[in-house]
Motif scaffolding. Structure first.
Motif, PDB file in Angstrom:
ATOM      1  N   VAL A 118      31.203 -17.074  33.161  1.00 52.38           N
ATOM      2  CA  VAL A 118      32.411 -16.893  33.334  1.00 52.38           C
ATOM      3  C   VAL A 118      32.745 -15.931  32.609  1.00 52.38           C
ATOM      4  CG1 VAL A 118      35.161 -17.062  33.620  1.00 52.38           C
ATOM      5  CG2 VAL A 118      33.593 -18.765  34.622  1.00 52.38           C
ATOM      6  N   GLN A 119      33.944 -14.302  32.646  1.00 56.40           N
ATOM      7  CA  GLN A 119      33.521 -13.220  31.521  1.00 56.40           C
ATOM      8  C   GLN A 119      34.652 -13.889  30.402  1.00 56.40           C
ATOM      9  OE1 GLN A 119      32.995 -10.084  31.520  1.00 56.40           O
ATOM     10  NE2 GLN A 119      33.442  -9.549  29.736  1.00 56.40           N
ATOM     11  N   MET A 120      34.260 -13.740  29.329  1.00 54.98           N
ATOM     12  CA  MET A 120      34.987 -14.204  28.246  1.00 54.98           C
ATOM     13  C   MET A 120      35.871 -13.304  27.561  1.00 54.98           C
ATOM     14  SD  MET A 120      32.105 -16.655  26.006  1.00 54.98           S
ATOM     15  CE  MET A 120      32.564 -17.351  25.141  1.00 54.98           C
ATOM     16  N   ARG A 121      37.172 -13.512  27.001  1.00 57.04           N
ATOM     17  CA  ARG A 121      38.039 -13.232  26.657  1.00 57.04           C
ATOM     18  C   ARG A 121      37.472 -12.151  25.285  1.00 57.04           C
ATOM     19  NH1 ARG A 121      43.746 -15.823  26.471  1.00 57.04           N
ATOM     20  NH2 ARG A 121      43.873 -16.384  29.089  1.00 57.04           N
ATOM     21  N   LEU A 145      40.540 -21.994  33.044  1.00 61.22           N
ATOM     22  CA  LEU A 145      39.385 -22.173  34.262  1.00 61.22           C
ATOM     23  C   LEU A 145      39.365 -22.738  35.418  1.00 61.22           C
ATOM     24  CD1 LEU A 145      36.696 -22.722  31.034  1.00 61.22           C
ATOM     25  CD2 LEU A 145      37.061 -20.536  32.489  1.00 61.22           C
ATOM     26  N   ARG A 146      40.195 -23.010  36.289  1.00 65.77           N
ATOM     27  CA  ARG A 146      40.093 -23.765  37.095  1.00 65.77           C
ATOM     28  C   ARG A 146      39.625 -23.208  38.086  1.00 65.77           C
ATOM     29  NH1 ARG A 146      44.829 -20.581  36.932  1.00 65.77           N
ATOM     30  NH2 ARG A 146      46.274 -20.422  39.307  1.00 65.77           N
ATOM     31  N   GLN A 147      39.572 -21.891  38.297  1.00 65.71           N
ATOM     32  CA  GLN A 147      38.891 -21.222  39.606  1.00 65.71           C
ATOM     33  C   GLN A 147      38.025 -21.051  39.706  1.00 65.71           C
ATOM     34  OE1 GLN A 147      40.990 -16.861  39.708  1.00 65.71           O
ATOM     35  NE2 GLN A 147      41.261 -17.003  37.549  1.00 65.71           N
ATOM     36  N   TYR A 148      36.938 -21.225  38.428  1.00 63.31           N
ATOM     37  CA  TYR A 148      36.318 -20.786  38.600  1.00 63.31           C
ATOM     38  C   TYR A 148      35.037 -22.483  38.654  1.00 63.31           C
ATOM     39  CZ  TYR A 148      37.066 -16.668  36.408  1.00 63.31           C
ATOM     40  OH  TYR A 148      38.126 -15.520  36.054  1.00 63.31           O
ATOM     41  N   PRO A 149      34.129 -22.069  39.036  1.00 67.29           N
ATOM     42  CA  PRO A 149      32.844 -23.468  39.462  1.00 67.29           C
ATOM     43  C   PRO A 149      32.717 -24.084  37.979  1.00 67.29           C
ATOM     44  CG  PRO A 149      32.174 -22.142  40.526  1.00 67.29           C
ATOM     45  CD  PRO A 149      33.101 -21.516  39.969  1.00 67.29           C
ATOM     46  N   VAL A 150      31.912 -25.240  37.831  1.00 64.39           N
ATOM     47  CA  VAL A 150      31.692 -25.329  36.638  1.00 64.39           C
ATOM     48  C   VAL A 150      30.188 -24.482  36.097  1.00 64.39           C
ATOM     49  CG1 VAL A 150      31.039 -26.976  34.706  1.00 64.39           C
ATOM     50  CG2 VAL A 150      33.293 -27.203  37.144  1.00 64.39           C
ATOM     51  N   ARG A 151      29.595 -24.624  37.022  1.00 64.63           N
ATOM     52  CA  ARG A 151      28.388 -24.283  37.180  1.00 64.63           C
ATOM     53  C   ARG A 151      27.946 -22.734  36.490  1.00 64.63           C
ATOM     54  NH1 ARG A 151      28.025 -24.530  42.345  1.00 64.63           N
ATOM     55  NH2 ARG A 151      28.909 -22.622  43.430  1.00 64.63           N
ATOM     56  N   ASP A 152      29.225 -21.772  37.133  1.00 65.21           N
ATOM     57  CA  ASP A 152      29.384 -20.184  36.442  1.00 65.21           C
ATOM     58  C   ASP A 152      29.585 -20.625  34.718  1.00 65.21           C
ATOM     59  OD1 ASP A 152      28.479 -18.958  38.635  1.00 65.21           O
ATOM     60  OD2 ASP A 152      30.925 -19.621  39.594  1.00 65.21           O
ATOM     61  N   TRP A 153      30.550 -21.935  34.418  1.00 65.89           N
ATOM     62  CA  TRP A 153      31.281 -21.990  32.784  1.00 65.89           C
ATOM     63  C   TRP A 153      29.969 -21.175  31.800  1.00 65.89           C
ATOM     64  CZ3 TRP A 153      34.875 -26.130  32.021  1.00 65.89           C
ATOM     65  CH2 TRP A 153      35.845 -26.179  33.044  1.00 65.89           C
ATOM     66  N   ILE A 184      27.959 -22.132  28.288  1.00 64.85           N
ATOM     67  CA  ILE A 184      28.043 -23.230  27.172  1.00 64.85           C
ATOM     68  C   ILE A 184      29.241 -23.110  26.534  1.00 64.85           C
ATOM     69  CG2 ILE A 184      26.210 -22.344  25.532  1.00 64.85           C
ATOM     70  CD1 ILE A 184      24.658 -25.234  26.142  1.00 64.85           C
ATOM     71  N   GLU A 185      29.228 -22.211  25.763  1.00 66.84           N
ATOM     72  CA  GLU A 185      30.498 -22.571  25.358  1.00 66.84           C
ATOM     73  C   GLU A 185      32.145 -22.984  25.450  1.00 66.84           C
ATOM     74  OE1 GLU A 185      28.673 -18.595  23.048  1.00 66.84           O
ATOM     75  OE2 GLU A 185      29.210 -20.005  24.979  1.00 66.84           O
ATOM     76  N   GLN A 186      31.616 -22.638  26.820  1.00 69.67           N
ATOM     77  CA  GLN A 186      33.384 -22.953  27.603  1.00 69.67           C
ATOM     78  C   GLN A 186      33.059 -25.032  28.222  1.00 69.67           C
ATOM     79  OE1 GLN A 186      33.232 -20.259  30.239  1.00 69.67           O
ATOM     80  NE2 GLN A 186      34.619 -18.387  29.759  1.00 69.67           N
ATOM     81  N   LYS A 187      31.961 -25.139  28.385  1.00 73.24           N
ATOM     82  CA  LYS A 187      31.682 -26.429  28.385  1.00 73.24           C
ATOM     83  C   LYS A 187      31.839 -27.416  27.269  1.00 73.24           C
ATOM     84  CE  LYS A 187      28.093 -24.795  32.329  1.00 73.24           C
ATOM     85  NZ  LYS A 187      26.197 -24.901  33.049  1.00 73.24           N
ATOM     86  N   TRP A 188      31.165 -26.724  26.524  1.00 74.21           N
ATOM     87  CA  TRP A 188      31.882 -27.633  25.661  1.00 74.21           C
ATOM     88  C   TRP A 188      32.985 -28.283  24.505  1.00 74.21           C
ATOM     89  CZ3 TRP A 188      29.212 -31.302  23.105  1.00 74.21           C
ATOM     90  CH2 TRP A 188      28.128 -32.433  23.266  1.00 74.21           C
ATOM     91  N   MET A 189      33.838 -26.960  24.858  1.00 74.18           N
ATOM     92  CA  MET A 189      35.296 -27.095  25.001  1.00 74.18           C
ATOM     93  C   MET A 189      36.228 -27.941  25.731  1.00 74.18           C
ATOM     94  SD  MET A 189      35.779 -25.005  22.371  1.00 74.18           S
ATOM     95  CE  MET A 189      34.815 -25.891  22.183  1.00 74.18           C
ATOM     96  N   SER A 190      35.467 -28.227  26.587  1.00 73.35           N
ATOM     97  CA  SER A 190      36.202 -29.262  28.007  1.00 73.35           C
ATOM     98  C   SER A 190      35.846 -30.083  27.210  1.00 73.35           C
ATOM     99  CB  SER A 190      35.933 -28.812  29.393  1.00 73.35           C
ATOM    100  OG  SER A 190      34.265 -29.291  29.783  1.00 73.35           O
ATOM    101  N   ILE A 191      34.952 -30.850  26.275  1.00 82.19           N
ATOM    102  CA  ILE A 191      34.223 -31.880  25.703  1.00 82.19           C
ATOM    103  C   ILE A 191      35.648 -31.969  24.647  1.00 82.19           C
ATOM    104  CG2 ILE A 191      32.989 -33.840  25.024  1.00 82.19           C
ATOM    105  CD1 ILE A 191      30.296 -31.987  26.848  1.00 82.19           C
ATOM    106  N   LEU A 192      34.976 -30.906  23.802  1.00 90.19           N
ATOM    107  CA  LEU A 192      35.679 -31.048  21.913  1.00 90.19           C
ATOM    108  C   LEU A 192      37.449 -31.336  22.125  1.00 90.19           C
ATOM    109  CD1 LEU A 192      33.967 -28.167  20.268  1.00 90.19           C
ATOM    110  CD2 LEU A 192      33.504 -31.046  20.276  1.00 90.19           C
ATOM    111  N   LEU A 193      37.879 -30.227  23.498  1.00 87.20           N
ATOM    112  CA  LEU A 193      39.142 -30.573  23.538  1.00 87.20           C
ATOM    113  C   LEU A 193      40.125 -31.702  23.427  1.00 87.20           C
ATOM    114  CD1 LEU A 193      40.361 -27.400  24.989  1.00 87.20           C
ATOM    115  CD2 LEU A 193      40.848 -28.252  22.959  1.00 87.20           C
ATOM    116  N   PRO A 194      39.205 -33.103  24.817  1.00 86.31           N
ATOM    117  CA  PRO A 194      40.040 -34.339  24.677  1.00 86.31           C
ATOM    118  C   PRO A 194      39.788 -34.852  23.683  1.00 86.31           C
ATOM    119  CG  PRO A 194      39.013 -33.527  26.527  1.00 86.31           C
ATOM    120  CD  PRO A 194      38.283 -32.171  26.174  1.00 86.31           C
ATOM    121  N   LEU A 195      37.641 -34.336  22.705  1.00 93.25           N
ATOM    122  CA  LEU A 195      38.155 -35.704  21.894  1.00 93.25           C
ATOM    123  C   LEU A 195      38.681 -34.939  20.383  1.00 93.25           C
ATOM    124  CD1 LEU A 195      34.343 -35.051  22.058  1.00 93.25           C
ATOM    125  CD2 LEU A 195      35.647 -37.888  22.231  1.00 93.25           C
ATOM    126  N   LEU A 196      38.959 -33.621  20.761  1.00 93.98           N
ATOM    127  CA  LEU A 196      40.620 -33.714  19.395  1.00 93.98           C
ATOM    128  C   LEU A 196      41.742 -34.617  19.735  1.00 93.98           C
ATOM    129  CD1 LEU A 196      40.974 -31.847  16.865  1.00 93.98           C
ATOM    130  CD2 LEU A 196      41.910 -29.995  18.756  1.00 93.98           C
TER     131      LEU A 196
END
Length: 434
Positions: free
Chosen positions: A12-15, A217-225, A227-239
């Motif tokens: 997915v296009q990153m800012r 990122l709700r409008q994009y399927p996870v497979r298009d994320w 690797i940084e975006q996928k890991w952010m979805s893990i790190l933020l809840p752990l935060l």
């Protein structure tokens, strides 16, 4: 051979891709300003550690009994907001005409009886054990090291009455004890309140950032994320766990379990951060990320670090609850083995990370967008590592390299290096990665 763009996932296009050099500098400037603002709050905030001292002479003990005791010391009023209680003793020897390199070292036995004073003025023996431990008195020509008498990880009584006795403490001829200073140390109530508020505020901020990130990122399927975006979805809840929503329970329940959760949550977040760096530098240059070949080696290494870290942090705390006079020296062999194993794992991790970093820059340094991601990730990682190392050094000093880095309370407690601003620091670290 460098991979082509088709061989690497098209995320997915990153800012980040739209950042100019000016905006890039502004991002890191904002990060540094945020950190120093939090650091300034810590410096201007209340003192972290309070103390009260009394000498053997003030206790009415005769000088001829300084080598034996007993010494009965009252802690004064404490409460759960003081969190923990330490008692130190420091021998004052009469000045001797000795060489500057004079050294004195004596092993002796110390018995410690800790009585908890209830509200009705009755007493209860803590853990129903009269604790008996070996201590080593170390002195030079001008000073003696402070000795840890006991440490209470939980304060369940309004005050404590401690009786200390020494056995087999024999000093050389001509060496006399002039006085003994007993010092209680504890967390200040105002500091604890600030700590609770900081954790709550950054728990809310972490939850807000997590929701905004997920919404973006709700409008994009996870497979298009990427690797940084996928890991952010893990790190933020752990935060959220790192900020520990269960922290207030430590002041409400008479149990050590909330403190154990705090250790596990923090170790888990840091381990996930270590795993993220390995996966990011390796995964950014390849799309084939099978579990066995890609994730499993990294998971084994980081899991070993997590288990060792949790064991070291919780072992001391658990044993001190069972025995307030417990120190790492009781199980020095086990602690030494764990310490060596932990540093070996850390060295392996650093080598592995450096290899992945070098390979990533060699393969992607001339590829559009990917070189920007690498530079951003590397600069941010170096800032995180630098801040963490400075924080550890300021909090523990050279003791982190000594055998007592787990057990002994650092004699220099700086408010700005305590839990609140560390929590703030890592909040901004993860927020910056997003």
């Amino acid at each position: 051979m460098s991979p082509s763009l088709k061989e690497i996932d098209s995320p997915v296009q990153m800012r980040l891709y739209g950042l100019t050099k000016h905006k890039f500098v502004m991002v890191f400037t904002s990060f540094c300003i945020s950190f120093f603002v939090v650091l300034l709050i810590g410096i201007l905030g209340p003192e972290a550690i309070g103390e009260s001292s009394i000498t053997a002479k003030e206790l009415g003990v005769s000088p001829k009994h300084f080598l034996t005791g007993p010494f009965t010391i009252n802690s004064g009023l404490v409460n759960k907001f003081n969190q923990e209680l330490w008692l130190f003793c420091k021998f004052k020897l009469r000045k001797l005409q000795v060489k500057e390199d004079y050294k004195l070292e004596r092993e002796f036995r110390m018995t410690t009886q800790v009585l908890g004073t209830k509200k009705d003025s009755s007493h209860q023996l803590i853990n129903h054990v009269n604790h008996n431990r070996t201590r080593t008195l170390k002195c030079d020509a001008s000073n003696c090291e402070s000795l840890v008498v006991f440490h209470l990880g939980m304060l369940l009584n309004p005050s404590y009455l401690v009786t200390v006795r020494f056995f087999n403490l024999n000093l050389p001829d001509g060496v006399k004890v002039d006085n003994i200073i007993f010092t209680f140390k504890y967390y200040e109530e105002q500091f604890t309140q600030i700590q609770i508020w900081f954790r709550f505020v950054f728990l809310v901020l972490a939850f807000t950032v997590t929701c905004l990130f997920t919404h973006s990122l709700r409008q994009y399927p996870v497979r298009d994320w990427c690797i940084e975006q996928k890991w952010m979805s893990i790190l933020l809840p752990l935060l959220l766990l790192y900020d520990n929503p269960l922290f207030p329970l430590a002041f409400l329940v008479k149990n050590w379990i909330p403190s154990l959760f705090d250790v596990i949550f923090q170790a888990t977040f840091f381990s996930a951060l270590l795993m993220f760096w390995l996966c990011a530098y390796h995964g950014i240059r390849q799309n084939n990320r099978k579990f066995v070949s890609f994730y499993l080696p990294k998971l084994i290494l980081v899991a070993a670090i997590w288990i060792t870290g949790c064991t070291i942090l919780s072992w001391q705390e658990y044993n001190e609850i069972q025995d307030p006079s417990y120190q790492y020296k009781v199980d020095s062999g086990h602690f030494l083995a764990l310490k060596v194993f932990f540093f070996v794992l850390g060295a392996l991790y650093v080598v592995y990370l450096i290899v992945l970093l070098i390979q990533a820059f060699q393969d992607l340094k001339n590829m559009p967008y990917f070189d920007v991601r690498l530079k951003f990730l590397t600069i941010l990682m170096l800032l995180v590592v630098l801040i963490s190392l400075v924080a550890v050094f300021l909090r523990f000093g050279s003791a982190v390299l000594e055998d007592n880095f787990v057990a002994d309370l650092s004699m220099v407690f700086l408010t700005c290096t305590s839990t609140p601003w560390l929590t703030c620091t890592h909040h901004f670290q993860v927020k910056g990665v997003v």
